[in-house]
Write an enzyme that holds these catalytic residues in place. Structure first.
Site, mmCIF file in Angstrom:
data_model
loop_
_atom_site.group_PDB
_atom_site.id
_atom_site.type_symbol
_atom_site.label_atom_id
_atom_site.label_comp_id
_atom_site.label_asym_id
_atom_site.label_seq_id
_atom_site.Cartn_x
_atom_site.Cartn_y
_atom_site.Cartn_z
ATOM 1 N N GLU A 230 -3.433 -3.898 -7.176
ATOM 2 C CA GLU A 230 -4.834 -3.390 -6.785
ATOM 3 C C GLU A 230 -5.875 -3.379 -7.934
ATOM 4 O OE1 GLU A 230 -6.993 0.829 -5.348
ATOM 5 O OE2 GLU A 230 -4.935 0.831 -5.978
ATOM 6 N N HIS A 264 -3.278 -3.194 -0.525
ATOM 7 C CA HIS A 264 -4.564 -3.700 -1.111
ATOM 8 C C HIS A 264 -4.259 -5.181 -1.617
ATOM 9 C CE1 HIS A 264 -6.160 0.215 -1.577
ATOM 10 N NE2 HIS A 264 -5.173 0.439 -2.435
ATOM 11 N N ASP A 315 -7.848 4.816 3.285
ATOM 12 C CA ASP A 315 -7.309 4.970 1.981
ATOM 13 C C ASP A 315 -8.110 6.273 1.426
ATOM 14 O OD1 ASP A 315 -6.396 4.921 -0.690
ATOM 15 O OD2 ASP A 315 -7.327 2.812 -1.071
#
Length: 445
Positions: A230, A264, A315
């Site tokens: 990420e 991600h 998220d």
């Protein structure tokens, strides 16, 4: 129950003037509407899966948008998140999750993947019921009617090495045996037909290679989700520790299959793009949160051209909107590549191709089966309202919904229950009242 629609997205494509019959939560007939039967719905879609949510983070949405004395980043935001997480009791966590799930349903999501790591009491001690906080997630899903794939998070370390976890992470931590006990408790909580339980090694920072191997061996046949690549710092730390980038390290140490979802996967080499695509695993993209946190931009076109599968998640729940996530995904690619209509492997509607890809990938990642409007499928349905009737076909309706502003989600059914009516969840008012009181109380501490 029968729903008569002007146009519906069926497995074979768009169909007009269709009657959908539902009995006991299942579609029992999909057939042409009778002559003279008025349609009550403009456009009907299969319900979408939201493959990645941290429900409790809905409680501080919009409250971290002030810069401090140092440069802000994901890592400074994370410290704020820890402080909020340490304030929540079980009742508060449930109230916030219910609000988030109401908004997901109103946005057109009919299933959520709850990546749940808020396990213990604020002091880090286990509750008498080790699944107390997971039970509150199930309760929130049951109260709102949202289908749930619960993903208890295995979180054991504070960084590569491994290094010890910090004080802010004390509510998240498990050993291997206690985590297996948690999974067993969660299986017992999955009492509805729409309830599923997978698991989630939080990240390569929080779960070592030995941890991953033990989990995969002990919990076969489940959906596996993991945060990966990420942040640039995460990639750099992984290289410093192992000599490899995160995705390459994962593929060299675990059998990544279509049961996996890599959340991600923002910072990838060409080789890593190819490895994920070839594995059949889903890339779990959260474009609104990724933009909010300054994560970076996923290699969207390259991944689709390699045959990769994608799904969408809200998220951090800083904003909850299905059309908004799809739009943010496409627009990030346009900004990166300086082109238009990027996430389109084939000529044609960008909205249609984005929706189709996220629909299939999200359902795969959450173990939801085929998300279709067809006989025998669960009646998880989303109705769009098109007040101006400007579109020429269903694909153009999706384009206008995602990239315009005049189309809205009007109705949502989950397993036949009519949960969203005229754009509002049937229990919104009571849930919103509890939510507001909880957040006020937390912020006052």
């Amino acid at each position: 129950m029968q729903i008569v629609v002007k146009q519906a997205l069926l497995p074979e494509g768009w169909a007009e003037n269709i009657a959908i019959t539902v009995s006991d939560g299942v579609i029992t007939a999909v057939e042409p509407a009778g002559a003279g039967v008025a349609a009550g719905v403009d456009t009907l879609l299969p319900g979408m899966s939201n493959l990645h949510s941290h429900a409790f983070q809905r409680g501080f949405a919009g409250l971290t948008e002030q810069r401090g004395a140092m440069r802000d980043s994901f890592w400074t935001w994370r410290e704020m998140m820890y402080r909020f997480a340490l304030q929540l009791d079980p009742d508060g966590a449930q109230a916030i999750a219910e609000m988030a799930y109401v908004e997901m349903l109103e946005a057109g999501y009919t299933r959520v993947g709850e990546f749940h790591y808020l396990h213990h009491a604020p002091d880090g001690q286990s509750y008498d019921d080790p699944a107390e906080m997971s039970a509150r997630i199930f309760a929130a899903a049951h109260a709102t009617g949202l289908n749930l794939t619960h993903l208890p998070v295995f979180y054991a370390h504070g960084g590569f090495g491994p290094v010890p976890a910090g004080a802010g992470q004390r509510r998240f931590l498990h050993g291997f045996e206690s985590f297996l006990e948690l999974i067993s408790h969660c299986d017992a909580l999955a009492t509805r037909p729409g309830d599923l339980v997978g698991y989630a090694p939080h990240s390569l920072r929080a779960a070592s290679g030995a941890d991953l191997s033990a989990l995969v061996a002990a919990l076969p046949g489940r959906r596996v989700h993991i945060h990966i690549a990420e942040q640039v710092k995460e990639v750099e730390d992984c290289i410093a520790f192992s000599g490899q980038r995160p995705v390459d390290w994962l593929f060299d140490h675990a059998e990544v299959t279509p049961d996996w979802c890599l959340i991600h996967a923002t910072h990838l080499t060409e080789g890593e793009v190819a490895r994920i695509a070839a594995s059949g695993a889903v890339a779990g993209l959260c474009p609104v949160t990724e933009a909010n946190l300054g994560d970076g931009i996923f290699a969207g076109r390259a991944f689709l051209e390699a045959g990769g599968r994608i799904g969408l998640g809200t998220d951090s729940n800083v904003q909850i909107g299905l059309a908004g996530e799809l739009q943010a995904l496409e627009y990030s690619q346009r900004l990166s590549l300086r082109e238009r209509n990027v996430m389109t492997p084939q000529p044609g509607s960008t909205g249609q191709q984005l929706f189709d890809a996220a629909l299939a990938g999200g359902a795969q990642a959450l173990g939801a089966g085929d998300p279709v409007i067809a006989v025998g499928a669960p009646a998880d349905l989303v109705a769009l309202d098109d007040p101006f009737q400007l579109g020429t076909d269903g694909a153009q309706t999706l384009d206008r919904w995602i990239f315009g502003r005049d189309i809205r989600v009007r109705d949502v059914w989950v397993r036949g229950a009519h949960l969203v009516q005229e754009g509002r969840h049937v229990a919104r008012d009571a849930i919103a009242q509890r939510y507001v009181q909880v957040v006020r109380d937390v912020l006052a501490r």
